[in-house]
Design an enzyme around this catalytic site. Structure first.
Site, PDB file in Angstrom:
ATOM      1  N   ARG A 194       0.856  -1.185   0.000  1.00 42.01           N
ATOM      2  CA  ARG A 194       0.000   0.000   0.000  1.00 42.01           C
ATOM      3  C   ARG A 194       0.891   1.232   0.000  1.00 42.01           C
ATOM      4  O   ARG A 194       1.752   1.372   0.868  1.00 42.01           O
ATOM      5  CB  ARG A 194      -0.916   0.013   1.220  1.00 42.01           C
ATOM      6  CG  ARG A 194      -2.023   1.065   1.121  1.00 42.01           C
ATOM      7  CD  ARG A 194      -2.762   1.248   2.424  1.00 42.01           C
ATOM      8  NE  ARG A 194      -2.028   2.129   3.345  1.00 42.01           N
ATOM      9  CZ  ARG A 194      -2.556   2.625   4.465  1.00 42.01           C
ATOM     10  NH1 ARG A 194      -3.784   2.315   4.823  1.00 42.01           N
ATOM     11  NH2 ARG A 194      -1.835   3.399   5.244  1.00 42.01           N
TER      12      ARG A 194
ATOM     13  N   TYR B 191      -3.110  11.527   5.670  1.00 44.73           N
ATOM     14  CA  TYR B 191      -3.362  10.199   6.211  1.00 44.73           C
ATOM     15  C   TYR B 191      -2.315   9.190   5.733  1.00 44.73           C
ATOM     16  O   TYR B 191      -1.917   9.184   4.573  1.00 44.73           O
ATOM     17  CB  TYR B 191      -4.755   9.699   5.786  1.00 44.73           C
ATOM     18  CG  TYR B 191      -4.942   8.248   6.115  1.00 44.73           C
ATOM     19  CD1 TYR B 191      -5.213   7.841   7.424  1.00 44.73           C
ATOM     20  CD2 TYR B 191      -4.757   7.268   5.152  1.00 44.73           C
ATOM     21  CE1 TYR B 191      -5.318   6.501   7.737  1.00 44.73           C
ATOM     22  CE2 TYR B 191      -4.860   5.928   5.452  1.00 44.73           C
ATOM     23  CZ  TYR B 191      -5.138   5.560   6.760  1.00 44.73           C
ATOM     24  OH  TYR B 191      -5.225   4.225   7.065  1.00 44.73           O
TER      25      TYR B 191
ATOM     26  N   ASP C  69      -4.994   3.930  -0.310  1.00 41.52           N
ATOM     27  CA  ASP C  69      -6.139   4.251   0.546  1.00 41.52           C
ATOM     28  C   ASP C  69      -6.471   5.734   0.410  1.00 41.52           C
ATOM     29  O   ASP C  69      -5.680   6.596   0.792  1.00 41.52           O
ATOM     30  CB  ASP C  69      -5.798   3.909   2.001  1.00 41.52           C
ATOM     31  CG  ASP C  69      -6.990   4.044   2.932  1.00 41.52           C
ATOM     32  OD1 ASP C  69      -8.069   4.472   2.470  1.00 41.52           O
ATOM     33  OD2 ASP C  69      -6.842   3.725   4.131  1.00 41.52           O
TER      34      ASP C  69
ATOM     35  N   HIS D 204      -9.141   7.032   1.911  1.00 42.04           N
ATOM     36  CA  HIS D 204      -9.642   7.331   3.255  1.00 42.04           C
ATOM     37  C   HIS D 204     -10.861   8.254   3.241  1.00 42.04           C
ATOM     38  O   HIS D 204     -10.945   9.226   3.999  1.00 42.04           O
ATOM     39  CB  HIS D 204      -8.531   7.889   4.155  1.00 42.04           C
ATOM     40  CG  HIS D 204      -8.572   7.321   5.540  1.00 42.04           C
ATOM     41  ND1 HIS D 204      -8.886   8.053   6.651  1.00 42.04           N
ATOM     42  CD2 HIS D 204      -8.358   6.056   5.973  1.00 42.04           C
ATOM     43  CE1 HIS D 204      -8.866   7.288   7.721  1.00 42.04           C
ATOM     44  NE2 HIS D 204      -8.533   6.055   7.328  1.00 42.04           N
TER      45      HIS D 204
ATOM     46  N   GLU E  14      -8.837   2.043  -2.266  1.00 46.19           N
ATOM     47  CA  GLU E  14      -9.606   1.767  -1.045  1.00 46.19           C
ATOM     48  C   GLU E  14     -10.348   3.005  -0.544  1.00 46.19           C
ATOM     49  O   GLU E  14      -9.820   4.117  -0.582  1.00 46.19           O
ATOM     50  CB  GLU E  14      -8.636   1.278   0.036  1.00 46.19           C
ATOM     51  CG  GLU E  14      -9.262   1.015   1.393  1.00 46.19           C
ATOM     52  CD  GLU E  14      -8.219   0.680   2.440  1.00 46.19           C
ATOM     53  OE1 GLU E  14      -8.541   0.750   3.636  1.00 46.19           O
ATOM     54  OE2 GLU E  14      -7.072   0.365   2.059  1.00 46.19           O
TER      55      GLU E  14
ATOM     56  N   GLU F 230     -13.911  -1.318   6.029  1.00 45.45           N
ATOM     57  CA  GLU F 230     -13.333  -1.532   7.354  1.00 45.45           C
ATOM     58  C   GLU F 230     -14.173  -0.900   8.462  1.00 45.45           C
ATOM     59  O   GLU F 230     -14.067  -1.297   9.618  1.00 45.45           O
ATOM     60  CB  GLU F 230     -11.898  -1.021   7.406  1.00 45.45           C
ATOM     61  CG  GLU F 230     -11.728   0.469   7.385  1.00 45.45           C
ATOM     62  CD  GLU F 230     -10.266   0.894   7.389  1.00 45.45           C
ATOM     63  OE1 GLU F 230      -9.855   1.563   8.351  1.00 45.45           O
ATOM     64  OE2 GLU F 230      -9.539   0.549   6.439  1.00 45.45           O
TER      65      GLU F 230
ATOM     66  N   ARG G 167     -13.770  -5.169   2.951  1.00 44.57           N
ATOM     67  CA  ARG G 167     -12.715  -5.073   3.958  1.00 44.57           C
ATOM     68  C   ARG G 167     -13.228  -5.130   5.397  1.00 44.57           C
ATOM     69  O   ARG G 167     -12.506  -4.795   6.333  1.00 44.57           O
ATOM     70  CB  ARG G 167     -11.930  -3.780   3.741  1.00 44.57           C
ATOM     71  CG  ARG G 167     -11.073  -3.878   2.508  1.00 44.57           C
ATOM     72  CD  ARG G 167     -10.162  -2.720   2.277  1.00 44.57           C
ATOM     73  NE  ARG G 167      -9.661  -2.028   3.444  1.00 44.57           N
ATOM     74  CZ  ARG G 167      -8.689  -2.475   4.239  1.00 44.57           C
ATOM     75  NH1 ARG G 167      -8.119  -3.651   4.003  1.00 44.57           N
ATOM     76  NH2 ARG G 167      -8.290  -1.764   5.263  1.00 44.57           N
TER      77      ARG G 167
ATOM     78  N   GLU H 166      -4.402  -7.372   5.021  1.00 38.63           N
ATOM     79  CA  GLU H 166      -3.541  -6.266   5.410  1.00 38.63           C
ATOM     80  C   GLU H 166      -2.649  -6.688   6.573  1.00 38.63           C
ATOM     81  O   GLU H 166      -3.063  -7.427   7.464  1.00 38.63           O
ATOM     82  CB  GLU H 166      -4.381  -5.059   5.826  1.00 38.63           C
ATOM     83  CG  GLU H 166      -3.555  -3.833   6.204  1.00 38.63           C
ATOM     84  CD  GLU H 166      -4.413  -2.625   6.539  1.00 38.63           C
ATOM     85  OE1 GLU H 166      -3.882  -1.503   6.554  1.00 38.63           O
ATOM     86  OE2 GLU H 166      -5.626  -2.807   6.790  1.00 38.63           O
TER      87      GLU H 166
ATOM     88  N   TRP I 232     -12.218  12.670   7.718  1.00 37.46           N
ATOM     89  CA  TRP I 232     -10.858  12.243   8.006  1.00 37.46           C
ATOM     90  C   TRP I 232     -10.632  10.854   7.433  1.00 37.46           C
ATOM     91  O   TRP I 232      -9.633  10.589   6.796  1.00 37.46           O
ATOM     92  CB  TRP I 232     -10.582  12.206   9.521  1.00 37.46           C
ATOM     93  CG  TRP I 232      -9.227  11.665   9.794  1.00 37.46           C
ATOM     94  CD1 TRP I 232      -8.031  12.307   9.639  1.00 37.46           C
ATOM     95  CD2 TRP I 232      -8.884  10.344  10.215  1.00 37.46           C
ATOM     96  NE1 TRP I 232      -6.980  11.479   9.930  1.00 37.46           N
ATOM     97  CE2 TRP I 232      -7.496  10.247  10.294  1.00 37.46           C
ATOM     98  CE3 TRP I 232      -9.641   9.204  10.528  1.00 37.46           C
ATOM     99  CZ2 TRP I 232      -6.844   9.078  10.671  1.00 37.46           C
ATOM    100  CZ3 TRP I 232      -9.001   8.044  10.905  1.00 37.46           C
ATOM    101  CH2 TRP I 232      -7.610   7.982  10.986  1.00 37.46           C
TER     102      TRP I 232
END
Length: 402
Positions: free
Chosen positions: A147, A159, A210, A212, A236, A262, A283, A339, A402
């Site tokens: 990643r 991030y 990612d 995010h 992601e 996630e 995820r 991951e 965030w």
């Protein structure tokens, strides 16, 4: 066999973990993870005030019945706190059942579907050059999937990128820190980053990224399209997924594979995403989505639509969850990737585990259960310390995702 007691163990060997231990009248016990990053004590309260009292006297081998009791029996169902608490119980009960059978957990799930479990690690830097160095180190360590995150010119932080050269840990302050975000600068920079990575390391390594949750659907569609020449393994969390239809627009404009989940707590959070084939990887984690019992249903449902698993595996999940995930990954037919964010020695000292990691791949152990336990006496030496996740603002001060 009956459950006679259960207790919650909170410790902070470098970061906060919440562990549930369920004991039976025959001396067999099981361990589950109940860690919810930045909201740990909320789960502790839910377990101690609402779940542990109703577990006493129940048969721990009736996993499905207990799962339904705790889910259907709670009028206020779902949500991250309740489902994390339920997952902790579920993982502990599967641990007990496998110990009773004297089998590693994956055997109870149906046996293994693979010989080893491919993982991806994180490579980040404050600029393209330092990120390239981090990717190279990951490749040298044997990882086949990486990643990639990088600092963005004109932004003080972003991030996934550590400020001090250590492993990135987002829960970094007693009260939420604030960072500044610019979608414009990010979108202009990302193609340059992945062009540099492919130019230096070629096409064989799997690359992941990612976002995010920071883009709108059309912005995410633009990014996915512009990254197509670098054939990412996945992009992601491109947008927040409360509106599952958002992913339809992204899917219509790019062939870059999409991953999300996630922060999901239930199969209902991703039903449309999977059924409409808006995503390629789910995820959701055992600890936040109701444990092994619900994740089996979710994975089976996903398999009907060519969606694979890609479990979140950062250090906001304890080794207990990681150990259980290894057994799930070993079994699940539609496995995609796992991951891997390595624990510190301090974290690993509190937990014993028998899963193994070697050059980019995991294998679970062969001991009965999920193979992970906690040293309660050592855990007491690391008391809880409040740590909250950051918040994000745009350059004009507007609060953002965030």
């Amino acid at each position: 066999m009956k459950i006679i007691d259960a207790k919650v163990i909170v410790c902070s060997p470098g970061r906060n973990f919440v562990t549930l231990k369920v004991m039976t009248d025959e001396g067999v016990y099981g361990v589950g993870d109940a860690t919810l990053n930045g909201r740990e004590l909320s789960v502790v309260s839910y377990l101690e005030d609402h779940i542990i009292p109703v577990l006493i006297g129940k048969d721990p081998q009736r996993i499905e019945d207990i799962w339904q009791f705790l889910y259907r029996g709670a009028y206020w169902r779902r949500g991250p706190v309740g489902m994390t608490a339920l997952a902790a119980v579920d993982i502990a009960l599967w641990d007990i059942k496998a110990k009773i059978a004297n089998l590693p957990l994956y055997q109870l799930l149906g046996g293994r579907s693979r010989d080893r479990i491919m993982t991806y690690t994180h490579a980040d830097g404050v600029c393209i050059e330092s990120t390239l160095d981090a990717v190279g180190k990951a490749i040298d360590a044997g990882y086949q999937a990486v990643r990639v995150q990088s600092g963005i010119p004109g932004l003080a932080s972003t991030y996934g990128v550590a400020k001090d050269g250590r492993k990135y840990e987002p829960a970094d302050a007693d009260l939420p820190s604030e960072s500044v975000w610019s979608t414009h600068k990010y979108l202009n920079f990302m193609p340059k980053l992945f062009d540099a990575v492919r130019s230096q390391y070629g096409d064989d390594i799997h690359l992941l990224h990612d976002v995010h949750h920071r883009l709108t659907p059309i912005e995410a569609a633009r990014l996915g399209k512009e990254l197509e020449p670098y054939h990412l393994f996945w992009m992601e969390d491109a947008v927040v997924a409360e509106n599952q239809e958002s992913f339809r627009l992204i899917r219509e404009h790019t062939t870059t594979p999409l991953a999300v989940g996630e922060v999901f707590n239930s199969i209902h959070d991703c039903r449309s995403l999977i059924q409409e084939q808006y995503i390629d990887y789910i995820r959701s984690t055992l600890v936040h989505a109701g444990g092994i019992t619900q994740m089996r249903r979710l994975a089976d449902f996903a398999s009907l639509y060519h969606v694979k698993t890609g479990f979140h595996g950062a250090t906001d999940l304890s080794p207990v969850c990681m150990g259980a995930a290894m057994h799930f990954d070993y079994w699940v037919p539609n496995f995609g990737i796992q991951e891997h964010m390595p624990y510190t020695r301090e974290m690993e000292s509190v937990f014993s585990f028998d899963y193994k990691f070697e050059r980019g791949f995991f294998t679970p152990g062969e001991s009965a259960g999920h193979g992970v336990d906690i040293d309660e006496s050592l855990a007491k030496k690391y008391p809880y310390k409040r740590a909250m996740l950051p918040v994000n603002r745009l350059e004009d001060g507007t609060l953002w995702n965030w």
